[in-house]
Design an enzyme around this catalytic site. Structure first.
Site: not given
Length: 460
Positions: A177, A253, A370
């Site tokens: 990721e 995450h 993000c």
């Protein structure tokens, strides 16, 4: 005062014209809770740009990464829909709206998942290494990988300074990721650093339980493979396991529950499966220079940490060497979170705080951290970056006008099937590539991204 001219740039993903709320990400509570709500792509893109300008005002180097073409008609054709673009979109809406939603996602805006990046100071060959994330756990994200690789190669295109690796195999055992699960600790950007990779899959032996509610996305095997590809020193590379309670609370995450920058780490008490051992190992690896602040669970619950996105803040370095926390406005509105941040500032672990409005992104589960990919660059490497993506006043003004001209103010989920939206997106991206000086970036312009898809994902 910072004397080292090696700097950390934030490459933010520009929000795309199809920004919408489809609830595509299991474990991302904000995404799921806002499913099917109307969105405002224009507001989202302008909020992202305003956040970048706020960082520039602090003296933080800032650049942009272009969005991807959406709706992804090529993906829909690979999934069996045939005919003209208009027919493909209409058929997908009628027969498989969940696939249309995946093809219309603007999730590439969250550039923290674009790739893992390791600076030249850390790699044995003295070059900056990029590995695009395979994002193997979800269709809407794994379909970004090929174009992400093409964009990164276009922006960082000098092989004397930059190395681009093929994404890892697109399977759960190598689920990757990107930088959302990677943190670099150092005193100055230009020195060799300690790398922390955080994973949720593969190593729950000895724990009382595994995550039950949501899937773990990042695998240890992926972390280890990236570390090898990037030629990192084993004695300066650490691997830590996410706590299963955090994953089940919506920590999809690591950057939802911990944020690190240079010699500072902020995290929740339940960030890591073996928290004391993880923090001790980091302190040892950094020769005791790491300053940590742990938010206790009896002050802020996992639920409040996730909903406020306290740890999805950015920590950045000002030109005078001090740091600043760039936090979502939701943190200022949460009394417990705001008080905790104020204590960290008063204690000196943070040099200040800036609250930014990225509400449109937050509704989809993406805070300030993000939206950016951190890339540490020496002066020579800075000069080798495509110059058109470096944000300044002129480019910011041009991008604001571009957004106003091309982006809709209101978007419903069914609008993804509107062929006019596809045309609007292509027109916008065609103009954007001219603004940024990046040519033939997309397939509709003649660009070739299919060849960059890992073999496991290619049609055979």
């Amino acid at each position: 005062m910072q004397t080292d001219q090696t700097l950390e740039f934030n490459f933010d993903g520009l929000v795309g014209p199809t920004h919408n709320y489809a609830g595509l990400a299991p474990g991302n509570l904000a995404s799921q809770s806002n499913k099917a709500r109307a969105s405002s792509p224009r507001a989202a893109a302008l909020q992202g740009l305003a956040k970048m300008d706020r960082l520039r005002a602090l003296g933080v180097p800032q650049a942009v990464l272009p969005p991807q073409e959406r709706p992804n008609v090529v993906l829909l054709r690979r999934l069996g829909f045939a005919g003209s673009d208009e027919v493909v979109l209409a058929s997908a809406l009628r027969e498989a709206p969940h696939l249309l939603a995946a093809a219309g996602s603007s999730s590439s805006m969250w550039a923290a998942n674009a790739a893992t990046v390791c600076p030249s100071a850390d790699a044995a060959d003295g070059r900056v290494h990029f590995t695009p994330a395979n994002l193997a756990t979800s269709l809407h994200r794994t379909s970004e990988t090929a174009t992400t690789a093409a964009i990164l190669q276009a922006v960082f295109d000098d092989p004397a300074y930059f190395v681009h690796h093929t994404p890892l195999p697109g399977m759960a055992d190598f689920g990757d990721e990107g930088a959302a699960n990677h943190t670099r600790f150092c005193s100055t950007f230009g020195e060799p650093a300690v790398q922390l990779f955080v994973y949720g899959r593969n190593d729950f032996a000895g724990l009382s339980r595994r995550p039950q509610r949501f899937p773990a996305r990042q695998s240890r095997q992926a972390c280890e493979a990236v570390a090898r590809l990037h030629q990192l020193a084993p004695d300066r590379t650490l691997f830590a396991l996410q706590h299963p309670d955090a994953i089940d609370a919506g920590v999809f995450h690591n950057d939802v529950i911990a944020v690190g920058h240079r010699d500072v780490l902020l995290c929740h008490e339940t960030a890591f499966a073996d928290q004391p051992q993880t923090l001790d190992a980091l302190r040892c690896a950094t020769s005791g220079r790491l300053r940590t602040a742990v938010a206790p669970a009896n002050r802020i619950s996992l639920g409040d940490a996730v909903s406020s996105y306290l740890f999805n803040s950015q920590i950045v370095t000002r030109p005078d060497g001090g740091n600043v926390l760039v936090a979502p406005a939701e943190c200022e509105q949460h009394p417990v979170v705001a008080a905790l941040i104020a204590e960290w500032v008063n204690d000196g672990i943070l040099g200040g705080v800036e609250f930014v409005d990225v509400h449109q992104s937050m509704r989809n589960g993406g805070g300030p951290a993000c939206l950016r990919l951190r890339v540490v660059l020496t002066p020579d490497e800075q000069r080798a970056v495509a110059p058109g993506v470096i944000l300044d006043d002129h480019l910011s003004s041009r991008l604001a006008g571009w957004i106003e001209r091309h982006y809709r103010d209101h978007l419903e989920p069914a609008d993804l099937a509107d062929p006019d939206l596809l045309c609007e997106c292509r027109e916008a991206l065609d103009e954007l590539t001219r603004i940024l000086g990046l040519v033939n970036l997309y397939e509709f312009q003649g660009g070739d991204t299919k060849s960059l898809i890992p073999m496991s994902n290619q049609e055979r």
